[in-house]
Design an enzyme around this catalytic site. Sequence first.
Site, PDB file in Angstrom:
ATOM      1  N   HIS A  88      70.990  11.067  64.436  1.00 21.61           N
ATOM      2  CA  HIS A  88      72.330  10.594  64.785  1.00 21.61           C
ATOM      3  C   HIS A  88      72.359   9.078  64.606  1.00 21.61           C
ATOM      4  CE1 HIS A  88      75.830   9.386  66.833  1.00 21.61           C
ATOM      5  NE2 HIS A  88      75.233   9.044  67.959  1.00 21.61           N
ATOM      6  N   CYS A 110      77.050  13.752  70.579  1.00 22.57           N
ATOM      7  CA  CYS A 110      76.488  13.351  69.283  1.00 22.57           C
ATOM      8  C   CYS A 110      75.466  14.351  68.766  1.00 22.57           C
ATOM      9  CB  CYS A 110      75.872  11.967  69.388  1.00 22.57           C
ATOM     10  SG  CYS A 110      77.015  10.806  70.138  1.00 22.57           S
ATOM     11  N   ASN A 130      79.043   4.086  64.956  1.00 24.97           N
ATOM     12  CA  ASN A 130      78.634   5.345  65.589  1.00 24.97           C
ATOM     13  C   ASN A 130      79.822   6.309  65.531  1.00 24.97           C
ATOM     14  OD1 ASN A 130      78.138   7.423  67.412  1.00 24.97           O
ATOM     15  ND2 ASN A 130      77.172   6.111  68.943  1.00 24.97           N
TER      16      ASN A 130
HETATM   17  N1  ACO Z   1      79.052  -8.973  72.430  1.00 28.11           N
HETATM   18  C1  ACO Z   1      78.378  -9.976  73.038  1.00 28.11           C
HETATM   19  N2  ACO Z   1      77.662  -9.792  74.179  1.00 28.11           N
HETATM   20  C2  ACO Z   1      77.668  -8.567  74.696  1.00 28.11           C
HETATM   21  C3  ACO Z   1      78.355  -7.489  74.119  1.00 28.11           C
HETATM   22  C4  ACO Z   1      79.080  -7.735  72.943  1.00 28.11           C
HETATM   23  N3  ACO Z   1      79.775  -6.785  72.289  1.00 28.11           N
HETATM   24  N4  ACO Z   1      78.147  -6.374  74.855  1.00 28.11           N
HETATM   25  C5  ACO Z   1      77.353  -6.747  75.875  1.00 28.11           C
HETATM   26  N5  ACO Z   1      77.058  -8.053  75.784  1.00 28.11           N
HETATM   27  C6  ACO Z   1      76.250  -8.871  76.664  1.00 28.11           C
HETATM   28  C7  ACO Z   1      76.118  -8.268  78.056  1.00 28.11           C
HETATM   29  O1  ACO Z   1      77.218  -8.637  78.860  1.00 28.11           O
HETATM   30  C8  ACO Z   1      74.836  -8.885  78.534  1.00 28.11           C
HETATM   31  O2  ACO Z   1      75.083 -10.183  78.950  1.00 28.11           O
HETATM   32  P1  ACO Z   1      74.307 -10.783  80.228  1.00 28.11           P
HETATM   33  O3  ACO Z   1      72.847 -10.751  79.885  1.00 28.11           O
HETATM   34  O4  ACO Z   1      74.877 -12.132  80.373  1.00 28.11           O
HETATM   35  O5  ACO Z   1      74.640  -9.852  81.370  1.00 28.11           O
HETATM   36  C9  ACO Z   1      73.990  -8.956  77.254  1.00 28.11           C
HETATM   37  O6  ACO Z   1      74.909  -8.890  76.165  1.00 28.11           O
HETATM   38  C10 ACO Z   1      72.981  -7.843  77.144  1.00 28.11           C
HETATM   39  O7  ACO Z   1      73.650  -6.624  77.464  1.00 28.11           O
HETATM   40  P2  ACO Z   1      72.927  -5.240  77.333  1.00 28.11           P
HETATM   41  O8  ACO Z   1      73.874  -4.154  77.722  1.00 28.11           O
HETATM   42  O9  ACO Z   1      71.593  -5.293  77.991  1.00 28.11           O
HETATM   43  O10 ACO Z   1      72.723  -5.241  75.759  1.00 28.11           O
HETATM   44  P3  ACO Z   1      71.793  -4.320  74.928  1.00 28.11           P
HETATM   45  O11 ACO Z   1      70.788  -5.096  74.225  1.00 28.11           O
HETATM   46  O12 ACO Z   1      71.352  -3.124  75.729  1.00 28.11           O
HETATM   47  O13 ACO Z   1      72.823  -3.809  73.819  1.00 28.11           O
HETATM   48  C11 ACO Z   1      74.065  -1.852  73.379  1.00 28.11           C
HETATM   49  C12 ACO Z   1      73.984  -3.098  74.210  1.00 28.11           C
HETATM   50  C13 ACO Z   1      74.225  -2.248  71.918  1.00 28.11           C
HETATM   51  C14 ACO Z   1      75.284  -1.038  73.826  1.00 28.11           C
HETATM   52  C15 ACO Z   1      72.766  -1.058  73.574  1.00 28.11           C
HETATM   53  O14 ACO Z   1      72.506  -0.883  74.936  1.00 28.11           O
HETATM   54  C16 ACO Z   1      72.793   0.258  72.924  1.00 28.11           C
HETATM   55  O15 ACO Z   1      72.895   0.349  71.727  1.00 28.11           O
HETATM   56  N6  ACO Z   1      72.663   1.321  73.715  1.00 28.11           N
HETATM   57  C17 ACO Z   1      72.685   2.644  73.210  1.00 28.11           C
HETATM   58  C18 ACO Z   1      74.101   2.956  72.986  1.00 28.11           C
HETATM   59  C19 ACO Z   1      74.211   4.099  72.100  1.00 28.11           C
HETATM   60  O16 ACO Z   1      73.742   4.106  71.001  1.00 28.11           O
HETATM   61  N7  ACO Z   1      74.887   5.058  72.642  1.00 28.11           N
HETATM   62  C20 ACO Z   1      75.198   6.145  71.937  1.00 28.11           C
HETATM   63  C21 ACO Z   1      74.091   7.136  71.923  1.00 28.11           C
HETATM   64  S1  ACO Z   1      74.713   8.669  72.075  1.00 28.11           S
HETATM   65  C22 ACO Z   1      76.151   8.564  71.332  1.00 28.11           C
HETATM   66  O17 ACO Z   1      76.192   8.185  70.199  1.00 28.11           O
HETATM   67  C23 ACO Z   1      77.410   8.863  72.058  1.00 28.11           C
END
Ligand code: ACO
Length: 330
Positions: free
Chosen positions: A255, A117, A285
């Site tokens: 990004h 990214c 994204n």
């Molecule tokens: N829908 C519903 N629930 C979900 C989903 C979904 N799509 N995905 C995960 N969950 C659940 C998980 O299973 C977890 O459940 P649990 O507590 O029972 O175990 C709960 O939601 C929390 O999961 P987390 O992974 O902690 O959720 P988080 O708040 O971290 O959000 C996310 C996940 C959106 C992926 C976040 O971590 C994030 O945005 N991370 C950065 C990702 C990113 O931007 N990457 C790209 C950067 S670089 C690039 O662009 C390649």
Amino acid sequence: MTLPISNAVITAIGSYVPEKVLTNADLEAIVDTSDEWIVQRTGIRERRIAAESQYSSDLSILAVRDMARRYNVQLTDIDYIIVATSTPDTFVPSVASRVQAEFGMQGCGTADLQAACAGFTAALQMANGLLLSGIYKKVLVIGTETLSKATDYTDRTTCILFGDGAGAFLLEAASGSKSDIIAASSNTDGSGGHLLYRSSLSPSIGGYDIIATSNIVQNGREVYRWAISEVSKGINELMKKSGTSAAQINWFAPHNANQRIIDALCDKTGFHLEQALSSIAKYGNTSAASIPLAIDDAVRDGRIAAGDTILLYGFGGGLTQSGILLRWSI
Ligand code: ACO
């Protein structure tokens, strides 16, 4: 580091997103998720998905056609094409050489660049160097992705994030003191490479080597933590090195990974939310394409005006960071 006076100027921008829209409601029918969860955690409402026969080079070509039409650009004398992508049609030939073939530039160098990214901003830095070298006069930089082809639609933690699109900038050498690239910086923490990667090809199944689908895998929580903590530091360092501050810069083009990350980066760097260019709600994204897509949205609707300064900051798999402070002159 702060660059010496550069004679690289941006003379055109273009973009393209596929027609097919994948909404959060559509995803609710595919995986166990909800519109409310996706919007609250990411700010994404929908994303664009390339047709089955549409690849990153096809999106690139349409973005370049859009640029040529809007800015009346002569394409045949472009002498270098750099394409930033993590989802090339093929590793060989490059997407850049497919773009060259489409438009028939003669005596034109081509190369793909993979910095996840951070790819588009890294490619802009390379283009700036090519122009400053005096060897090249007109460099096309493209950020393009068909992430939908590298997404596991059974994995709810990644499939809600990614979308497809392409954006292009044209940079040209200009005599005199006019300079659009004001400052640049990069940073990589390769020890975090395992947090966000494209899975490898299956080595063998039943004794035969096969080319299996290779998907994006990430530890979302760790990538999120890294982005808030380390990327904000990188942005602050770029501003410090260039002797400027968020209050003196018109626009912030991070990004578009996740709206919560954009909000937190604003909070830690002094940018107001209104300065942040985000099109994440409608495109998701789009990795290397996200920065030019967000900038082009703001150019099209008149938010960005000639003379404005923009801090572009890419970050992602690698773990890579790449930033540029530029003056918009078109
Ligand atoms: N829908 C519903 N629930 C979900 C989903 C979904 N799509 N995905 C995960 N969950 C659940 C998980 O299973 C977890 O459940 P649990 O507590 O029972 O175990 C709960 O939601 C929390 O999961 P987390 O992974 O902690 O959720 P988080 O708040 O971290 O959000 C996310 C996940 C959106 C992926 C976040 O971590 C994030 O945005 N991370 C950065 C990702 C990113 O931007 N990457 C790209 C950067 S670089 C690039 O662009 C390649």
